[in-house]
Design a protein around this motif. Structure first.
Motif, PDB file in Angstrom:
ATOM      1  N   PRO A  23       0.822  -1.221   0.000  1.00  0.00           N
ATOM      2  CA  PRO A  23       0.000   0.000   0.000  1.00  0.00           C
ATOM      3  C   PRO A  23       0.856   1.271   0.000  1.00  0.00           C
ATOM      4  O   PRO A  23       1.956   1.295   0.543  1.00  0.00           O
ATOM      5  CB  PRO A  23      -0.814  -0.121   1.285  1.00  0.00           C
ATOM      6  N   LYS A  24       0.325   2.283  -0.645  1.00  0.00           N
ATOM      7  CA  LYS A  24       0.965   3.610  -0.663  1.00  0.00           C
ATOM      8  C   LYS A  24       0.534   4.369   0.578  1.00  0.00           C
ATOM      9  O   LYS A  24      -0.574   4.160   1.064  1.00  0.00           O
ATOM     10  CB  LYS A  24       0.532   4.387  -1.899  1.00  0.00           C
ATOM     11  N   PRO A  25       1.324   5.256   1.077  1.00  0.00           N
ATOM     12  CA  PRO A  25       2.698   5.547   0.650  1.00  0.00           C
ATOM     13  C   PRO A  25       3.640   4.465   1.168  1.00  0.00           C
ATOM     14  O   PRO A  25       3.431   3.885   2.227  1.00  0.00           O
ATOM     15  CB  PRO A  25       3.007   6.897   1.295  1.00  0.00           C
ATOM     16  N   PHE A  26       4.664   4.191   0.394  1.00  0.00           N
ATOM     17  CA  PHE A  26       5.669   3.233   0.820  1.00  0.00           C
ATOM     18  C   PHE A  26       7.046   3.857   0.618  1.00  0.00           C
ATOM     19  O   PHE A  26       7.214   4.799  -0.147  1.00  0.00           O
ATOM     20  CB  PHE A  26       5.560   1.900   0.069  1.00  0.00           C
ATOM     21  N   ARG A  27       8.026   3.315   1.349  1.00  0.00           N
ATOM     22  CA  ARG A  27       9.399   3.787   1.225  1.00  0.00           C
ATOM     23  C   ARG A  27      10.127   2.944   0.179  1.00  0.00           C
ATOM     24  O   ARG A  27       9.768   1.786  -0.059  1.00  0.00           O
ATOM     25  CB  ARG A  27      10.114   3.688   2.571  1.00  0.00           C
ATOM     26  N   SER A  28      11.120   3.490  -0.433  1.00  0.00           N
ATOM     27  CA  SER A  28      11.873   2.761  -1.459  1.00  0.00           C
ATOM     28  C   SER A  28      12.465   1.479  -0.884  1.00  0.00           C
ATOM     29  O   SER A  28      12.563   0.469  -1.584  1.00  0.00           O
ATOM     30  CB  SER A  28      12.953   3.646  -2.076  1.00  0.00           C
ATOM     31  N   GLU A  29      12.825   1.497   0.394  1.00  0.00           N
ATOM     32  CA  GLU A  29      13.373   0.302   1.021  1.00  0.00           C
ATOM     33  C   GLU A  29      12.346  -0.826   1.053  1.00  0.00           C
ATOM     34  O   GLU A  29      12.690  -2.000   0.884  1.00  0.00           O
ATOM     35  CB  GLU A  29      13.853   0.605   2.449  1.00  0.00           C
ATOM     36  N   GLN A  30      11.079  -0.473   1.274  1.00  0.00           N
ATOM     37  CA  GLN A  30      10.020  -1.483   1.285  1.00  0.00           C
ATOM     38  C   GLN A  30       9.849  -2.108  -0.099  1.00  0.00           C
ATOM     39  O   GLN A  30       9.723  -3.331  -0.222  1.00  0.00           O
ATOM     40  CB  GLN A  30       8.691  -0.868   1.732  1.00  0.00           C
ATOM     41  N   LEU A  31       9.844  -1.273  -1.122  1.00  0.00           N
ATOM     42  CA  LEU A  31       9.705  -1.760  -2.489  1.00  0.00           C
ATOM     43  C   LEU A  31      10.901  -2.632  -2.856  1.00  0.00           C
ATOM     44  O   LEU A  31      10.740  -3.715  -3.431  1.00  0.00           O
ATOM     45  CB  LEU A  31       9.562  -0.598  -3.470  1.00  0.00           C
ATOM     46  N   HIS A  32      12.086  -2.191  -2.514  1.00  0.00           N
ATOM     47  CA  HIS A  32      13.298  -2.949  -2.808  1.00  0.00           C
ATOM     48  C   HIS A  32      13.245  -4.324  -2.144  1.00  0.00           C
ATOM     49  O   HIS A  32      13.570  -5.348  -2.771  1.00  0.00           O
ATOM     50  CB  HIS A  32      14.528  -2.164  -2.339  1.00  0.00           C
ATOM     51  N   ALA A  33      12.846  -4.372  -0.892  1.00  0.00           N
ATOM     52  CA  ALA A  33      12.768  -5.648  -0.168  1.00  0.00           C
ATOM     53  C   ALA A  33      11.726  -6.571  -0.790  1.00  0.00           C
ATOM     54  O   ALA A  33      11.959  -7.780  -0.942  1.00  0.00           O
ATOM     55  CB  ALA A  33      12.447  -5.394   1.304  1.00  0.00           C
ATOM     56  N   LEU A  34      10.597  -6.013  -1.163  1.00  0.00           N
ATOM     57  CA  LEU A  34       9.532  -6.819  -1.756  1.00  0.00           C
ATOM     58  C   LEU A  34       9.967  -7.396  -3.098  1.00  0.00           C
ATOM     59  O   LEU A  34       9.803  -8.589  -3.365  1.00  0.00           O
ATOM     60  CB  LEU A  34       8.270  -5.967  -1.924  1.00  0.00           C
ATOM     61  N   LEU A  35      10.559  -6.562  -3.937  1.00  0.00           N
ATOM     62  CA  LEU A  35      11.042  -7.041  -5.231  1.00  0.00           C
ATOM     63  C   LEU A  35      12.156  -8.068  -5.050  1.00  0.00           C
ATOM     64  O   LEU A  35      12.211  -9.076  -5.756  1.00  0.00           O
ATOM     65  CB  LEU A  35      11.518  -5.875  -6.089  1.00  0.00           C
ATOM     66  N   GLY A  36      13.031  -7.816  -4.088  1.00  0.00           N
ATOM     67  CA  GLY A  36      14.095  -8.769  -3.796  1.00  0.00           C
ATOM     68  C   GLY A  36      13.559 -10.125  -3.394  1.00  0.00           C
ATOM     69  O   GLY A  36      14.091 -11.167  -3.790  1.00  0.00           O
ATOM     70  N   HIS A  37      12.491 -10.118  -2.618  1.00  0.00           N
ATOM     71  CA  HIS A  37      11.856 -11.378  -2.204  1.00  0.00           C
ATOM     72  C   HIS A  37      11.402 -12.176  -3.419  1.00  0.00           C
ATOM     73  O   HIS A  37      11.668 -13.374  -3.516  1.00  0.00           O
ATOM     74  CB  HIS A  37      10.660 -11.079  -1.290  1.00  0.00           C
ATOM     75  N   TRP A  38      10.722 -11.532  -4.344  1.00  0.00           N
ATOM     76  CA  TRP A  38      10.173 -12.240  -5.504  1.00  0.00           C
ATOM     77  C   TRP A  38      11.266 -12.661  -6.471  1.00  0.00           C
ATOM     78  O   TRP A  38      11.190 -13.729  -7.077  1.00  0.00           O
ATOM     79  CB  TRP A  38       9.081 -11.416  -6.176  1.00  0.00           C
ATOM     80  N   VAL A  39      12.289 -11.860  -6.645  1.00  0.00           N
ATOM     81  CA  VAL A  39      13.394 -12.241  -7.526  1.00  0.00           C
ATOM     82  C   VAL A  39      14.163 -13.421  -6.898  1.00  0.00           C
ATOM     83  O   VAL A  39      14.494 -14.387  -7.576  1.00  0.00           O
ATOM     84  CB  VAL A  39      14.331 -11.045  -7.790  1.00  0.00           C
ATOM     85  N   LYS A  40      14.377 -13.348  -5.611  1.00  0.00           N
ATOM     86  CA  LYS A  40      15.096 -14.401  -4.899  1.00  0.00           C
ATOM     87  C   LYS A  40      14.395 -15.747  -5.011  1.00  0.00           C
ATOM     88  O   LYS A  40      15.024 -16.781  -5.132  1.00  0.00           O
ATOM     89  CB  LYS A  40      15.246 -14.029  -3.422  1.00  0.00           C
ATOM     90  N   HIS A  41      13.080 -15.717  -5.020  1.00  0.00           N
ATOM     91  CA  HIS A  41      12.310 -16.954  -5.082  1.00  0.00           C
ATOM     92  C   HIS A  41      11.992 -17.389  -6.512  1.00  0.00           C
ATOM     93  O   HIS A  41      11.200 -18.286  -6.724  1.00  0.00           O
ATOM     94  CB  HIS A  41      11.035 -16.815  -4.244  1.00  0.00           C
ATOM     95  N   GLY A  42      12.599 -16.711  -7.480  1.00  0.00           N
ATOM     96  CA  GLY A  42      12.446 -17.117  -8.868  1.00  0.00           C
ATOM     97  C   GLY A  42      11.040 -16.994  -9.407  1.00  0.00           C
ATOM     98  O   GLY A  42      10.622 -17.732 -10.279  1.00  0.00           O
ATOM     99  N   LYS A  43      10.281 -16.030  -8.905  1.00  0.00           N
ATOM    100  CA  LYS A  43       8.887 -15.878  -9.304  1.00  0.00           C
ATOM    101  C   LYS A  43       8.684 -14.706 -10.246  1.00  0.00           C
ATOM    102  O   LYS A  43       7.608 -14.154 -10.347  1.00  0.00           O
ATOM    103  CB  LYS A  43       8.001 -15.672  -8.066  1.00  0.00           C
ATOM    104  N   THR A  44       9.718 -14.318 -10.957  1.00  0.00           N
ATOM    105  CA  THR A  44       9.604 -13.138 -11.811  1.00  0.00           C
ATOM    106  C   THR A  44       9.079 -13.459 -13.190  1.00  0.00           C
ATOM    107  O   THR A  44       8.643 -12.582 -13.909  1.00  0.00           O
ATOM    108  CB  THR A  44      10.962 -12.431 -11.959  1.00  0.00           C
ATOM    109  N   GLY A  45       9.137 -14.702 -13.621  1.00  0.00           N
ATOM    110  CA  GLY A  45       8.665 -15.063 -14.938  1.00  0.00           C
ATOM    111  C   GLY A  45       9.632 -14.721 -16.061  1.00  0.00           C
ATOM    112  O   GLY A  45       9.321 -14.891 -17.213  1.00  0.00           O
ATOM    113  N   VAL A  46      10.800 -14.197 -15.703  1.00  0.00           N
ATOM    114  CA  VAL A  46      11.791 -13.857 -16.731  1.00  0.00           C
ATOM    115  C   VAL A  46      12.980 -14.788 -16.658  1.00  0.00           C
ATOM    116  O   VAL A  46      13.189 -15.486 -15.723  1.00  0.00           O
ATOM    117  CB  VAL A  46      12.270 -12.388 -16.617  1.00  0.00           C
TER     118      VAL A  46
END
Length: 72
Positions: free
Chosen positions: A49-72
């Motif tokens: 949810p907004k507003p969010f800090r860049s650190e929150q977005l970075h951590a969330l994206l890192g979680h999904w990339v780390k778990h191989g769920k990016t589809g790329v």
């Protein structure tokens, strides 16, 4: 088409075309009770949810990339 409908359509197409699942993360101004559950029920994988800090977005994206769920 809103984000809920788009997510459902993406999931439908993934299944119909035997494509890998891509991560869908809702970035939304909605921060009410049940909004996260509604996003997940629509086929989204996460909710920030907004507003969010860049650190929150970075951590969330890192979680999904780390778990191989990016589809790329």
């Amino acid at each position: 088409m809103d984000g809920y409908q788009a997510s459902a359509e993406i999931r439908r197409l993934e299944q119909a075309q035997n494509k890998p699942r891509v991560a869908i993360i809702a970035l939304t101004a909605n921060a009410l009770d049940g909004d996260r559950d509604r996003c997940l029920a629509a086929g989204m994988d996460d909710h920030l949810p907004k507003p969010f800090r860049s650190e929150q977005l970075h951590a969330l994206l890192g979680h999904w990339v780390k778990h191989g769920k990016t589809g790329v």
